[in-house]
Scaffold this motif. Structure first.
Motif, PDB file in Angstrom:
ATOM      1  N   TYR A 188       0.830  -1.209   0.000  1.00  0.00           N
ATOM      2  CA  TYR A 188       0.000   0.000   0.000  1.00  0.00           C
ATOM      3  C   TYR A 188       0.863   1.257   0.000  1.00  0.00           C
ATOM      4  O   TYR A 188       0.635   2.173  -0.793  1.00  0.00           O
ATOM      5  CB  TYR A 188      -0.944   0.014   1.197  1.00  0.00           C
ATOM      6  CG  TYR A 188      -1.670   1.340   1.324  1.00  0.00           C
ATOM      7  CD1 TYR A 188      -2.612   1.726   0.389  1.00  0.00           C
ATOM      8  CD2 TYR A 188      -1.357   2.231   2.357  1.00  0.00           C
ATOM      9  CE1 TYR A 188      -3.247   2.953   0.466  1.00  0.00           C
ATOM     10  CE2 TYR A 188      -1.989   3.462   2.444  1.00  0.00           C
ATOM     11  CZ  TYR A 188      -2.936   3.815   1.500  1.00  0.00           C
ATOM     12  OH  TYR A 188      -3.553   5.039   1.577  1.00  0.00           O
ATOM     13  N   ARG A 192       0.342   3.666  -3.213  1.00  0.00           N
ATOM     14  CA  ARG A 192      -0.734   4.624  -2.991  1.00  0.00           C
ATOM     15  C   ARG A 192      -0.590   5.891  -3.826  1.00  0.00           C
ATOM     16  O   ARG A 192      -1.577   6.563  -4.107  1.00  0.00           O
ATOM     17  CB  ARG A 192      -0.882   4.959  -1.513  1.00  0.00           C
ATOM     18  CG  ARG A 192       0.182   5.819  -0.877  1.00  0.00           C
ATOM     19  CD  ARG A 192      -0.093   5.908   0.616  1.00  0.00           C
ATOM     20  NE  ARG A 192       0.846   6.754   1.319  1.00  0.00           N
ATOM     21  CZ  ARG A 192       0.584   8.008   1.689  1.00  0.00           C
ATOM     22  NH1 ARG A 192      -0.589   8.544   1.390  1.00  0.00           N
ATOM     23  NH2 ARG A 192       1.479   8.724   2.340  1.00  0.00           N
ATOM     24  N   HIS A 195      -2.765   6.264  -7.082  1.00  0.00           N
ATOM     25  CA  HIS A 195      -4.185   6.633  -7.015  1.00  0.00           C
ATOM     26  C   HIS A 195      -4.439   7.879  -7.855  1.00  0.00           C
ATOM     27  O   HIS A 195      -3.751   8.888  -7.722  1.00  0.00           O
ATOM     28  CB  HIS A 195      -4.554   6.900  -5.550  1.00  0.00           C
ATOM     29  CG  HIS A 195      -5.975   7.329  -5.354  1.00  0.00           C
ATOM     30  ND1 HIS A 195      -6.985   6.437  -5.084  1.00  0.00           N
ATOM     31  CD2 HIS A 195      -6.551   8.558  -5.396  1.00  0.00           C
ATOM     32  CE1 HIS A 195      -8.125   7.106  -4.957  1.00  0.00           C
ATOM     33  NE2 HIS A 195      -7.887   8.381  -5.139  1.00  0.00           N
ATOM     34  N   VAL A 222      -6.174   1.221  -1.882  1.00  0.00           N
ATOM     35  CA  VAL A 222      -6.503   1.304  -0.461  1.00  0.00           C
ATOM     36  C   VAL A 222      -5.775   0.189   0.284  1.00  0.00           C
ATOM     37  O   VAL A 222      -5.426  -0.839  -0.306  1.00  0.00           O
ATOM     38  CB  VAL A 222      -8.021   1.204  -0.200  1.00  0.00           C
ATOM     39  CG1 VAL A 222      -8.770   2.316  -0.908  1.00  0.00           C
ATOM     40  CG2 VAL A 222      -8.556  -0.153  -0.625  1.00  0.00           C
ATOM     41  N   LYS A 293     -12.319  -0.001   1.632  1.00  0.00           N
ATOM     42  CA  LYS A 293     -12.649   1.257   0.962  1.00  0.00           C
ATOM     43  C   LYS A 293     -13.287   2.252   1.927  1.00  0.00           C
ATOM     44  O   LYS A 293     -13.034   3.458   1.849  1.00  0.00           O
ATOM     45  CB  LYS A 293     -13.574   0.976  -0.226  1.00  0.00           C
ATOM     46  CG  LYS A 293     -12.861   0.279  -1.386  1.00  0.00           C
ATOM     47  CD  LYS A 293     -13.804  -0.013  -2.535  1.00  0.00           C
ATOM     48  CE  LYS A 293     -13.066  -0.696  -3.674  1.00  0.00           C
ATOM     49  NZ  LYS A 293     -12.097   0.189  -4.350  1.00  0.00           N
ATOM     50  N   GLU A 296     -10.484   3.707   4.121  1.00  0.00           N
ATOM     51  CA  GLU A 296      -9.725   4.730   3.402  1.00  0.00           C
ATOM     52  C   GLU A 296     -10.552   5.995   3.228  1.00  0.00           C
ATOM     53  O   GLU A 296     -10.031   7.121   3.338  1.00  0.00           O
ATOM     54  CB  GLU A 296      -9.281   4.188   2.036  1.00  0.00           C
ATOM     55  CG  GLU A 296      -8.446   5.154   1.207  1.00  0.00           C
ATOM     56  CD  GLU A 296      -7.081   5.427   1.798  1.00  0.00           C
ATOM     57  OE1 GLU A 296      -6.353   6.267   1.224  1.00  0.00           O
ATOM     58  OE2 GLU A 296      -6.727   4.825   2.832  1.00  0.00           O
TER      59      GLU A 296
END
Length: 371
Positions: A188, A192, A195, A222, A293, A296
């Motif tokens: 992650y 990340r 994203h 996430v 989700k 996050e």
């Protein structure tokens, strides 16, 4: 470092590695390893499978880190000897081998240096990646599938296991959406920065007039939830649909309605899973994805509230973040970090570490500036 002799280059790399070792605090990690080994040897630990999994995963992660740093330190020490051997024997092949090892060590130490920046609350977690086709019709669906392949190839290059939970195929070509997990420590924290919206410009292979087409796909990353995470989900706020799993072109891959789609009505978040033959297993996985989700989403809302209280503009990394141009020129460029490559073929084949490393540094600089 180009103008330095090998001894000076090795000295600089050794200094960088020493800084990394200090930040990682290897002595503390070794002490934690011993403690975790004692815990994992206790038979009662396995009465709680969730806690046992957490302990063994943490132990494996720490052992891997300590082993990797120790291996790099040994290689760096051996490199001095290799250069001395090449010089004493005036051996061009040995010198070339030493230069190659120097370049390899520079990359490995740089990767370790970036790892020290992954200190966020969820950075150590595995990553749940969701890709959705956006504007651009069939080209966008094809683009979403290209991105899925890019990330899966990246994971494969690093030896990271992946599991595709769900793929919704488009009618003509490509995919509407996909969700998969990257099962590696710090996945992650590493991913990340991916994203956001990815933009592709190319001559459309689906246009008989060979016109240039711009298409978009959204990438959502996430952290995978753990048992210690607490997210209240009211079952009355869920719509749960079951359907038959399918492959490209509607080809059936299951003869029962085992695939599960869960819609969280208050937020509109949708998760689905079709990789298991059991409806119960698919439902459990889809619920886990929903929890991830929502966790996050909660974290981002809390961050936005803090920014508002500080009187700052709300940070948003979820906008357009990278352009991939295949026509009229060849280029991939990150709009935030400025990192650029003229070899989109390699990038789309999973060679994205340069972009990822720059993203991690950029995010840390942004977070430091906001404190």
């Amino acid at each position: 470092m180009a103008d330095l002799d090998p001894a000076e280059k090795i000295k600089e790399l050794s200094s960088t590695l020493a800084s990394v070792e200090a930040v990682l605090d290897l002595d503390a990690k070794q002490r934690e390893i011993e403690e975790l080994r004692e815990q994992s040897a206790d038979p009662e630990l396995w009465n709680d499978p969730g806690e046992a999994q957490k302990v063994t995963r943490r132990l494996a992660n720490l052992e891997s880190t300590v082993s990797k740093v120790g291996n790099i330190r040994r290689r760096l020490d051996d490199l001095s000897v290799l250069y001395e051997l090449a010089a004493s024997e005036d051996d061009a092949d040995t010198l070339a081998e030493a230069d190659s090892e120097l370049d390899s060590l520079r990359g490995d130490i740089g990767e370790l240096e970036v790892r020290t920046l992954l200190n966020g609350p969820y950075d150590e977690r595995e990553a749940l990646v969701t890709i959705n086709s956006q504007a651009g019709g069939v080209d966008a669906a094809d683009w979403a599938q290209m991105l899925q392949r890019m990330y899966l190839r990246w994971a494969e290059r690093h030896g990271y296991p992946t599991e595709v939970y769900e793929t919704s195929y488009a009618e003509e070509a490509g995919i509407k959406s996909t969700s998969f997990v990257v099962k590696a420590p710090f996945a992650y924290g590493t991913l990340r920065g991916e994203h956001g919206t990815h933009r592709l410009v190319r001559i459309s292979p689906f246009d008989n007039q060979n016109r240039r087409q711009t298409s978009f796909a959204g990438v959502d990353v996430v952290p995978v939830v753990e048992q210690s995470d607490h997210i209240d989900i009211d079952e009355s706020e869920l719509r749960i649909d079951v359907y038959r799993s399918s492959g490209p072109g509607g080809q059936g891959v299951n003869t029962t309605d085992s695939a599960v789609r869960i819609t969280h009505l208050p937020t509109g978040i949708v998760t689905s899973c079709q990789n298991e033959r059991s409806q119960i297993q698919n439902r459990a996985t889809a619920m886990s994805m929903l929890q991830a989700k929502l966790l996050e989403r909660k974290r981002r809302e809390e961050r936005a509230e803090l920014d508002e209280l500080r009187g700052e503009s709300v940070s948003s990394w979820g906008t357009q973040m990278r352009n991939y141009v295949l026509h009229p020129y060849q280029s991939v460029k990150d709009v935030r970090t400025g990192v650029e490559s003229g070899n989109p073929g390699a990038i789309l084949d999973g060679e994205i570490d340069t972009f990822i490393d720059a993203e991690i540094r950029w995010m840390r600089s942004q977070e430091a500036a906001e404190k």
